[in-house]
Design a protein around this motif. Structure first.
Motif, PDB file in Angstrom:
ATOM      1  N   LEU A 265       0.806  -1.444  -0.317  1.00 39.19           N
ATOM      2  CA  LEU A 265       0.119  -0.048   0.080  1.00 39.19           C
ATOM      3  C   LEU A 265       0.782   1.489  -0.061  1.00 39.19           C
ATOM      4  CD1 LEU A 265      -2.803   1.338   0.187  1.00 39.19           C
ATOM      5  CD2 LEU A 265      -2.718   1.224   2.946  1.00 39.19           C
ATOM      6  N   PHE A 266       1.908   0.993   0.937  1.00 35.88           N
ATOM      7  CA  PHE A 266       2.835   2.344   1.205  1.00 35.88           C
ATOM      8  C   PHE A 266       3.374   2.719  -0.140  1.00 35.88           C
ATOM      9  CE2 PHE A 266       1.379   2.571   5.142  1.00 35.88           C
ATOM     10  CZ  PHE A 266       2.507   3.556   5.705  1.00 35.88           C
ATOM     11  N   VAL A 269       0.474   3.772  -2.981  1.00 35.38           N
ATOM     12  CA  VAL A 269       0.833   5.596  -2.257  1.00 35.38           C
ATOM     13  C   VAL A 269       1.557   6.373  -2.978  1.00 35.38           C
ATOM     14  CG1 VAL A 269       0.967   7.534  -0.636  1.00 35.38           C
ATOM     15  CG2 VAL A 269      -0.559   5.321  -0.286  1.00 35.38           C
ATOM     16  N   SER A 273       1.123   9.537  -6.152  1.00 35.49           N
ATOM     17  CA  SER A 273       0.765  10.687  -5.219  1.00 35.49           C
ATOM     18  C   SER A 273       1.712  10.944  -6.551  1.00 35.49           C
ATOM     19  CB  SER A 273       1.172  10.916  -4.360  1.00 35.49           C
ATOM     20  OG  SER A 273       2.355   9.973  -3.904  1.00 35.49           O
ATOM     21  N   THR A 317      -2.577   6.242   9.534  1.00 36.42           N
ATOM     22  CA  THR A 317      -2.600   7.244   9.193  1.00 36.42           C
ATOM     23  C   THR A 317      -1.952   8.535   8.509  1.00 36.42           C
ATOM     24  OG1 THR A 317      -4.693   7.278  10.013  1.00 36.42           O
ATOM     25  CG2 THR A 317      -4.766   9.333   8.579  1.00 36.42           C
ATOM     26  N   ILE A 320       0.446   7.296   5.883  1.00 35.60           N
ATOM     27  CA  ILE A 320       0.835   7.566   4.346  1.00 35.60           C
ATOM     28  C   ILE A 320       0.084   9.060   4.354  1.00 35.60           C
ATOM     29  CG2 ILE A 320      -1.837   7.074   3.889  1.00 35.60           C
ATOM     30  CD1 ILE A 320      -2.054   4.334   4.682  1.00 35.60           C
ATOM     31  N   SER A 323       3.636  10.198   3.326  1.00 33.09           N
ATOM     32  CA  SER A 323       4.338   9.464   2.271  1.00 33.09           C
ATOM     33  C   SER A 323       2.975  10.015   0.622  1.00 33.09           C
ATOM     34  CB  SER A 323       3.529   7.936   2.354  1.00 33.09           C
ATOM     35  OG  SER A 323       4.902   7.203   3.153  1.00 33.09           O
ATOM     36  N   ILE A 324       2.195  10.273   1.001  1.00 38.93           N
ATOM     37  CA  ILE A 324       1.287  11.249  -0.142  1.00 38.93           C
ATOM     38  C   ILE A 324       2.440  12.966  -0.207  1.00 38.93           C
ATOM     39  CG2 ILE A 324      -0.468  12.063  -1.124  1.00 38.93           C
ATOM     40  CD1 ILE A 324      -2.264  10.626   0.685  1.00 38.93           C
TER      41      ILE A 324
END
Length: 438
Positions: A265-266, A269, A273, A317, A320, A323-324
């Motif tokens: 997922l990371f 992301v 992004s 949260t 993330i 990371s975005i």
């Protein structure tokens, strides 16, 4: 920014798509090489981590030599099809064979097979990528359209990386099975991308009558440009910072955030992004300048990295969100230096100089590859020395050591790059109507 408001754009959306599509198979191959193949050859094929790591590092070091040579030879090629297309055709053919050998090996192999397959892969990747990407530097007479061309490649690069990363999990394949499927997909997309490029991407030719340059003469000419030297130094520093963040991200998610199951997922992301925020950086480059847009991204990323120590274990949260923000700046780091380089190359060629776009790009590529080797030679040995891979963030001084490499050092590098750009020359070019490409 351009000194002219004349509309000299030549690309529509379909042509931009046809230009960028060939980046997808290259990105798929690049991600497979970085993410799957080291472990596959070391563990599944039984060659061992040390041997596989050494062969892969030697391949990258070979790239640093072959990239400028192929860039120069591409510049000097003079044919009725232009200098780049013959190399691209040869590159697709050779790269397809190399990808099949590299990603779909027989059941039993030895070190010699890996040396041959990886050597062909690295060589033909360069033979295809350098001439292809060089066209993006030369093809448009519009200063802002060059950002769109770089953006098209960046978007298709993200698409390719996501497809290659997600395929094993979506299809439920083992890594070995997934690599076979990825190999076939890369080969098919290479031929489709090449065909669409040759059919629909306009590549007006420029006749070169000046004497040929030797590799040394060409390299001296390239490095004599003060703007290019500042661009190259800034790019090296930023890419070094990015390589630390990207290379240590898995350790960050597993040991700092404590969410090993969310590594994929990371990664998604970061990739998504970087693509989603491309319009923002292009808008800022048109509103102010490409240099200003890149400097803004450099500072934004440094700000986000400064907040990393505030994200504790279990704060998925917060991690993330950061990371975005960090991923969003990667898009600017990719397209703005390339677009600024395109401005320099186009201006130089309009002055009637030798064609040097391939060498300009190849030296930049070599710097990028070098930036991913050097930090890993610092961060991983240091973290290995303190046993971070076994104790995680709970070991003595482990948290501080990790945060130094994942946050503090990348911040410092980005601030240095910001200073280099701020004190360096402007990158404003004069836009002209006559297009040129070799």
């Amino acid at each position: 920014m351009s000194s002219s408001d004349d509309n000299v754009r030549i690309f529509n959306v379909w042509q931009l798509t046809c230009f960028g599509l060939l980046t997808t198979p290259l990105a798929m191959a690049g991600l497979a090489m970085a993410m799957y193949l080291p472990t596959f050859y070391a563990v599944d094929m039984g060659l061992g981590l040390g041997l596989v790591g050494a062969i892969f590092v030697l391949g990258r070091l070979l790239d640093i030599v072959t990239d400028p040579l192929i860039g120069h030879w591409s510049d000097e090629t003079r044919s009725r099809f232009g200098p780049r297309k013959p190399w691209m055709i040869a590159g697709v053919l050779g790269f397809s064979v190399a990808v099949y050998l590299f990603l779909a090996p027989p059941d039993t192999i030895g070190p010699a097979y890996l040396i041959l397959a990886s050597g062909l892969y690295f060589l033909f990747y360069t033979i295809l990528d350098v001439p292809y990407s060089s066209i993006g530097l030369e093809i448009s007479p519009d200063v802002h359209e060059r950002s769109l061309l770089a953006g098209s490649k960046a978007i298709f690069q993200v698409v390719g990386a996501i497809v290659a990363a997600a395929l094993p999990f979506i299809m439920g394949y083992s890594i070995g099975e997934a690599l076979h499927v990825i190999a076939y997909a890369i080969i098919a997309l290479c031929f489709i991308g090449l065909m669409l490029f040759l059919l629909f991407v306009p590549t007006p030719a420029r006749t070169i009558d000046s004497p040929r340059l030797t590799p040394v003469e060409a390299l001296k000419s390239v490095l004599s440009d003060r703007r290019y030297r500042y661009l190259l130094v800034s790019f090296l520093i930023v890419q070094t910072a990015n390589s630390l963040v990207a290379g240590l991200m898995v350790l960050y998610v597993v040991h700092i955030v404590g969410a090993a199951e969310l590594v994929g997922l990371f990664l998604a992301v970061l990739l998504l992004s970087s693509a989603a925020f491309l319009p923002l950086w292009i808008y800022l480059s048109k509103r102010y300048s490409k240099k200003t847009s890149w400097m803004a991204a450099i500072l934004l990323c440094a700000f986000a990295l400064a907040l990393i120590p505030l994200v504790g274990r279990g704060d998925v949260t917060g991690a993330i969100i950061l990371s975005i923000i960090i991923g969003s700046t990667f898009g600017s780091d990719a397209i703005m230096p390339t677009s600024m380089l395109a401005d320099i190359v186009y201006e130089k060629e309009q002055e009637g100089n030798n064609r040097l776009g391939g060498l300009y790009l190849a030296v930049k590529n070599s710097v990028s590859k070098l930036s991913f080797i050097v930090p890993m030679g610092l961060a991983f040995p240091a973290l290995g020395y303190i046993g971070f891979e076994t104790t995680g963030a709970d070991g003595p001084n482990a948290m501080l050591t990790f945060l130094f490499f994942y946050s503090a050092l990348p911040i410092l590098l980005r601030l240095i790059a910001f200073y280099v750009l701020k004190t360096g020359p402007d990158f404003i070019v004069v836009q002209k109507r006559d297009s040129a490409i070799g």
